[in-house]
Design a protein around this motif. Structure first.
Motif, PDB file in Angstrom:
ATOM      1  N   HIS A   1      53.357 -29.678  34.276  1.00  0.00           N
ATOM      2  CA  HIS A   1      53.034 -31.253  33.523  1.00  0.00           C
ATOM      3  C   HIS A   1      51.502 -31.497  33.221  1.00  0.00           C
ATOM      4  O   HIS A   1      51.099 -31.420  32.290  1.00  0.00           O
ATOM      5  N   GLU A   2      51.012 -31.370  34.571  1.00  0.00           N
ATOM      6  CA  GLU A   2      49.732 -31.685  34.570  1.00  0.00           C
ATOM      7  C   GLU A   2      48.695 -30.592  33.834  1.00  0.00           C
ATOM      8  O   GLU A   2      47.791 -30.872  33.081  1.00  0.00           O
ATOM      9  N   VAL A   3      49.209 -29.418  33.979  1.00  0.00           N
ATOM     10  CA  VAL A   3      48.292 -28.364  33.396  1.00  0.00           C
ATOM     11  C   VAL A   3      48.477 -28.212  31.817  1.00  0.00           C
ATOM     12  O   VAL A   3      47.561 -28.065  30.994  1.00  0.00           O
ATOM     13  N   VAL A   4      49.777 -28.781  31.302  1.00  0.00           N
ATOM     14  CA  VAL A   4      50.107 -28.820  29.806  1.00  0.00           C
ATOM     15  C   VAL A   4      49.101 -30.158  29.408  1.00  0.00           C
ATOM     16  O   VAL A   4      48.739 -30.020  28.254  1.00  0.00           O
ATOM     17  N   ALA A   5      49.274 -31.104  30.203  1.00  0.00           N
ATOM     18  CA  ALA A   5      48.473 -32.048  29.844  1.00  0.00           C
ATOM     19  C   ALA A   5      46.801 -32.022  29.596  1.00  0.00           C
ATOM     20  O   ALA A   5      46.363 -32.963  28.857  1.00  0.00           O
ATOM     21  N   SER A   6      46.546 -31.067  30.492  1.00  0.00           N
ATOM     22  CA  SER A   6      44.905 -30.972  30.426  1.00  0.00           C
ATOM     23  C   SER A   6      44.687 -29.761  29.546  1.00  0.00           C
ATOM     24  O   SER A   6      43.636 -29.435  29.572  1.00  0.00           O
ATOM     25  N   GLY A   7      45.390 -29.383  28.511  1.00  0.00           N
ATOM     26  CA  GLY A   7      45.189 -28.281  27.439  1.00  0.00           C
ATOM     27  C   GLY A   7      45.726 -27.092  27.618  1.00  0.00           C
ATOM     28  O   GLY A   7      45.450 -26.094  27.011  1.00  0.00           O
ATOM     29  N   GLY A   8      46.634 -26.725  28.944  1.00  0.00           N
ATOM     30  CA  GLY A   8      47.267 -25.458  29.260  1.00  0.00           C
ATOM     31  C   GLY A   8      48.404 -25.237  28.405  1.00  0.00           C
ATOM     32  O   GLY A   8      48.804 -26.445  27.656  1.00  0.00           O
ATOM     33  N   ARG A   9      49.065 -24.346  28.482  1.00  0.00           N
ATOM     34  CA  ARG A   9      50.144 -24.192  27.887  1.00  0.00           C
ATOM     35  C   ARG A   9      51.022 -23.179  28.669  1.00  0.00           C
ATOM     36  O   ARG A   9      50.817 -22.324  29.541  1.00  0.00           O
ATOM     37  N   ILE A  10      52.536 -23.107  28.341  1.00  0.00           N
ATOM     38  CA  ILE A  10      53.677 -22.171  29.119  1.00  0.00           C
ATOM     39  C   ILE A  10      53.627 -21.043  28.367  1.00  0.00           C
ATOM     40  O   ILE A  10      54.044 -21.001  27.162  1.00  0.00           O
ATOM     41  N   LEU A  11      53.457 -20.106  29.103  1.00  0.00           N
ATOM     42  CA  LEU A  11      53.505 -18.545  28.587  1.00  0.00           C
ATOM     43  C   LEU A  11      55.041 -18.129  28.825  1.00  0.00           C
ATOM     44  O   LEU A  11      55.811 -17.471  27.978  1.00  0.00           O
ATOM     45  N   ALA A  12      55.708 -18.501  29.926  1.00  0.00           N
ATOM     46  CA  ALA A  12      56.862 -18.072  30.404  1.00  0.00           C
ATOM     47  C   ALA A  12      57.320 -19.085  31.449  1.00  0.00           C
ATOM     48  O   ALA A  12      56.634 -19.613  31.992  1.00  0.00           O
ATOM     49  N   LEU A  13      58.732 -19.268  31.361  1.00  0.00           N
ATOM     50  CA  LEU A  13      59.325 -20.154  32.150  1.00  0.00           C
ATOM     51  C   LEU A  13      60.765 -19.663  32.340  1.00  0.00           C
ATOM     52  O   LEU A  13      61.375 -19.667  31.437  1.00  0.00           O
ATOM     53  N   PHE A  14      60.921 -19.209  33.502  1.00  0.00           N
ATOM     54  CA  PHE A  14      62.343 -18.392  33.737  1.00  0.00           C
ATOM     55  C   PHE A  14      62.810 -18.430  35.005  1.00  0.00           C
ATOM     56  O   PHE A  14      62.228 -18.776  36.242  1.00  0.00           O
ATOM     57  N   GLY A  15      64.280 -18.192  35.046  1.00  0.00           N
ATOM     58  CA  GLY A  15      64.856 -18.101  36.422  1.00  0.00           C
ATOM     59  C   GLY A  15      65.343 -16.738  37.082  1.00  0.00           C
ATOM     60  O   GLY A  15      65.252 -15.792  36.059  1.00  0.00           O
ATOM     61  N   HIS A  16      65.161 -16.615  38.204  1.00  0.00           N
ATOM     62  CA  HIS A  16      65.908 -15.359  38.823  1.00  0.00           C
ATOM     63  C   HIS A  16      66.405 -15.570  40.257  1.00  0.00           C
ATOM     64  O   HIS A  16      65.934 -16.219  40.989  1.00  0.00           O
ATOM     65  N   VAL A  17      67.726 -15.030  40.511  1.00  0.00           N
ATOM     66  CA  VAL A  17      68.445 -15.149  41.537  1.00  0.00           C
ATOM     67  C   VAL A  17      67.869 -14.090  42.495  1.00  0.00           C
ATOM     68  O   VAL A  17      68.134 -12.880  42.495  1.00  0.00           O
ATOM     69  N   PHE A  18      66.871 -14.398  43.490  1.00  0.00           N
ATOM     70  CA  PHE A  18      66.500 -13.302  44.302  1.00  0.00           C
ATOM     71  C   PHE A  18      67.498 -13.180  45.443  1.00  0.00           C
ATOM     72  O   PHE A  18      68.477 -13.838  45.616  1.00  0.00           O
TER      73      PHE A  18
END
Lengths: 253, 518
Positions: free
Chosen positions: B42-59
């Motif tokens: 949230h903080e990164v995006v609020a500072s002008g950043g963006r999400i390139l990928a957000l995903f799950g993985h069951v290790f």
């Protein structure tokens, strides 16, 4: 307006002369695989494991090849130590039956024309309803291109229509995803009989690179009776056009 | 933008700073509770950043998935990685604070049967069976997957409101998707797009690989972006294997990527002209698109670049003779392209239809995380070639083509400017090919590592994230096609438009269905 006329003159006439004259394809174009059994070494089998879709099998005394599975990737050609397997620049590959795509050295039996009654119905006018069922947009793009000034399929009386009710044939691309199965079946049912089914591309014929995956159906043949198979990944627009023209008996020889 | 002091503190924890194509040991990524990672995103995006990928993985050995996030856009060339632990199948949605996460979170809910609490529109993305049994966020029939297109739709109610449903089978030769319009007369209040019809299971098929089919499946993730996706995949493998490809191979890949851009932008400009019934440009561009595709075939035998990009480099070289042939044909096609496309900009009928149609405001574009042509048309300077350049792009120094209006005109004009940029780029790359081999032998992939691979495909940012297991096999391979970010842009573009402008708006985005559905 003057600019429009100037551009029109500049852009020239661009419709190709096919089928009157043979087209020139790039030297690296990977078309029909030619197999020379005389050059094939016993107990070599180098081509079999490298094929990504397992399109090559042992067929004593040599190999058998399934053009319906072939992605035309060139892996077998690269692996073959003797040059027995080579991609030619032959683009004519469409067949009427699945079996005709299985080769073990004999020449490919190209698509025969429709039976007399069907030819009478569709020979001068064939309307296609294209359904992409998991197609990657390469087959779709190279079907779309047939409507450009370069190929201009309308000059043969062939056209793409929006409504299945106006169609004579269903042109299928993609491996038939489970999520498109119902829509495909409904579209097929909406086409008035008699109707044809054309499977274009490795996916629509056999599942292509996705064969065996649980989310798809290995192409259309398990669900619909296919009248024309057009191999390729994707098939060259000329391969599609040649197949359609053969089906309609619009080619000599 | 916040002050740099805030950004420095973000670099410490809970996120790890990396660069693209760096093989990062999985163990070096801090593994923290979701609340903490969520706050950091949230903080990164609020500072002008963006999400390139957000995903799950069951290790291995875990009951629930970990969530992995790749953030960017703060410092040029740098990415931030995060890994979150879930202690429950229900957890707080990030979308509440950060809209661009919404589709990623729906995907996570679908694949791993978790419930993102507070998510404003939690419904299936691809109508696919779950990868794990947990807490289903929506009822599942006995078949294991919901019927495609089923479920709730965003609804506007009122006496004179009507609903228009289109698809999955559309009028043209086009991939399937379902569009649901909420209309008041001709006016569209809202459009909801439901996809998933093209789902082939690509991500699941890659697991345990690379298999002999993997490269071919990646080439066909979106078949019109064969070079883009194959390059992203091969770069990822090379990064994990510690293999550096030759400069010559990098130049040939870049030339093929720009040819792909040129062919598709040309096709799109022609199709846009066709959608406003301006037939000269439509006809000429239809032919010219093929000429550019045929140039790819001169290089590698395939109009779509199949078989060119391989792990370790490229499979085809271009000698002086071939370069000469390609350059001559390219030059001729560029002259014809200029003649064809310049007609658009001084035709008042075309301009009247393009101008102001389907506008997406810059702040909306930023909020929903648009990428590529669609983002640049809204004034956002997002171009992987400039912000995350590989060596060849660092040498070439790309200036992203940006417009401000965010409408059909801007999206068309960005394409035209990029086509004018790509032609000379292909020429320069081919003319200045460094000497050397085009293919290096590959090596085994590093074990327990992660890498992020980015390519600016013709639609926009292609992001692949590869994770290996203890044996160096791919235990997770995440693909984010630019269309995954951008379909929401088309939905926003349709608000308060005439429904008859839908085809034009749709074409101005020209997004991938299979790239989204995987």
């Amino acid at each position: 307006m003057f600019n429009v006329f100037r551009a029109r003159i500049h852009q020239k006439h661009r419709t190709i002369d096919f089928p009157k004259s043979a087209p020139v394809l790039p030297d690296r174009f990977r078309g029909l695989l030619s197999y020379d059994a005389a050059l094939c070494q016993a107990e070599c089998e180098a081509c079999i494991p490298v094929c990504p879709t397992d399109a090559i099998d042992l067929h004593e005394p040599g190999i058998a090849l399934d053009l319906g599975k072939c992605l035309f990737c060139g892996a077998c050609e690269a692996a073959c130590p003797t040059g027995a397997l080579r991609h030619s620049t032959e683009f004519r590959m469409a067949t009427r039956t699945r079996e005709d795509l299985l080769l073990s050295g004999e020449p490919l039996k190209l698509a025969q024309a429709l039976e007399a009654k069907a030819k009478k119905l569709f020979g001068r006018s064939l309307r296609l309803r294209v359904v992409s069922a998991g197609g990657c947009n390469a087959c779709e793009a190279d079907i779309n291109v047939l409507s450009t000034v370069v190929f201009d399929i309308a000059r043969f009386g062939i056209d793409v229509v929006a409504s299945p009710r106006h169609a004579d044939a269903l042109l299928l691309t993609g491996p038939v995803t489970e999520n498109m199965r119902l829509a495909l079946e409904k579209t097929y049912e909406a086409i008035p009989a008699p109707k044809l089914v054309i499977a274009s591309g490795a996916c629509a014929i056999s599942g292509g690179p996705f064969a065996g995956l649980p989310e798809q159906h290995d192409g259309g043949a398990g669900l619909l009776k296919v009248d024309l198979y057009i191999p390729g990944c994707p098939p060259h627009p000329l391969t599609v056009l040649d197949g359609l023209l053969r089906l309609l008996d619009r080619l000599d020889g | 933008m916040r002050t740099s002091a805030v950004l420095v503190s973000l670099d410490r924890a809970p996120l790890l700073t990396v660069t693209p194509l760096q093989a990062t040991p999985l163990a070096s990524i801090p593994r923290l509770p979701w609340e903490e990672v969520r706050g950091a995103i949230h903080e990164v995006v609020a500072s002008g950043g963006r999400i390139l990928a957000l995903f799950g993985h069951v290790f291995e050995g875990q009951e629930r998935p970990d969530l992995l996030v790749v953030l960017g856009g703060l410092h040029p060339g740098q990415l931030l990685l995060g890994r979150a632990v879930l202690d429950d199948d229900r957890f707080l949605s990030l979308t509440l604070d950060c809209e661009e996460a919404h589709l990623f979170e729906r995907e996570i809910a679908e694949q791993f049967q978790v419930v993102l609490m507070g998510h404003p529109w939690l419904k299936p993305v691809r109508f696919a069976p779950p990868w794990r049994t947990g807490q289903a966020a929506w009822p599942l029939p006995e078949t294991g997957a919901p019927v495609p297109g089923s479920g709730d739709f965003y609804k506007v109610e009122g006496e004179e409101i009507h609903e228009v449903a289109v698809g999955p089978v559309h009028a043209g030769v086009i991939e399937p998707g379902h569009f649901r319009f909420q209309c008041y007369g001709e006016l569209v209040f809202h459009l909801e797009i439901v996809l998933g019809y093209q789902h082939r299971g690509v991500e699941a098929a890659i697991l345990g690989g690379p298999h002999k089919r993997t490269l071919h499946q990646l080439e066909t993730v979106a078949g019109d972006t064969t070079i883009g996706h194959a390059t992203a995949y091969c770069q990822a493998l090379e990064a994990l294997a510690g293999v550096t490809i030759s400069e010559r191979a990098e130049y040939l890949r870049a030339a093929a990527l720009e040819l792909e851009r040129l062919a598709n932008h040309t096709g799109d400009l022609g199709a846009l002209a066709g959608d406003v019934a301006f037939l000269p440009t439509a006809s000429y561009c239809g032919r010219l698109r093929g000429d550019f595709l045929n140039l790819s075939a001169v290089l590698c035998g395939s109009r779509f670049g199949r078989g060119l990009v391989v792990p370790g480099g490229v499979a085809f070289d271009a000698d002086a003779e071939r370069v000469k042939t390609m350059t001559e044909r390219l030059d001729a096609a560029m002259v014809d392209l200029r003649s064809a496309v310049s007609l658009l900009w001084d035709n008042s009928g075309v301009i009247a239809r393009f101008d102001g149609t389907g506008a997406v405001a810059k702040d909306v574009a930023r909020k929903i995380g648009l990428v590529g042509v669609a983002a640049r048309a809204c004034g956002l300077e997002r171009d992987v070639r400039a912000s995350y350049p590989t060596p060849v792009w660092r040498t070439l120094g790309i200036q992203p083509c940006v417009e401000e209006q965010g409408d059909v005109w801007s999206r068309a004009h960005v394409r035209w400017n990029e086509a004018k940029q790509s032609g000379p780029l292909v020429r320069n790359l081919l003319q200045s090919l460094p000497t050397g081999p085009v293919r290096q032998p590959m090596a085994p992939l590093a074990a327990d590592a992660l890498t992020v691979s980015l390519v600016e495909g013709w639609r926009g940012e292609i992001c692949h994230v590869a994770l290996t297991d203890g044996q160096g096999a791919l235990q997770r391979y995440k693909i984010v096609d630019p269309s995954f970010h951008n379909w929401m842009g088309l939905q926003m573009a349709l608000r308060n438009q005439q429904i008859s402008d839908f085809p034009l708006c749709n074409k101005s985005f020209n997004l991938s269905y299979c790239g989204h559905d995987l």
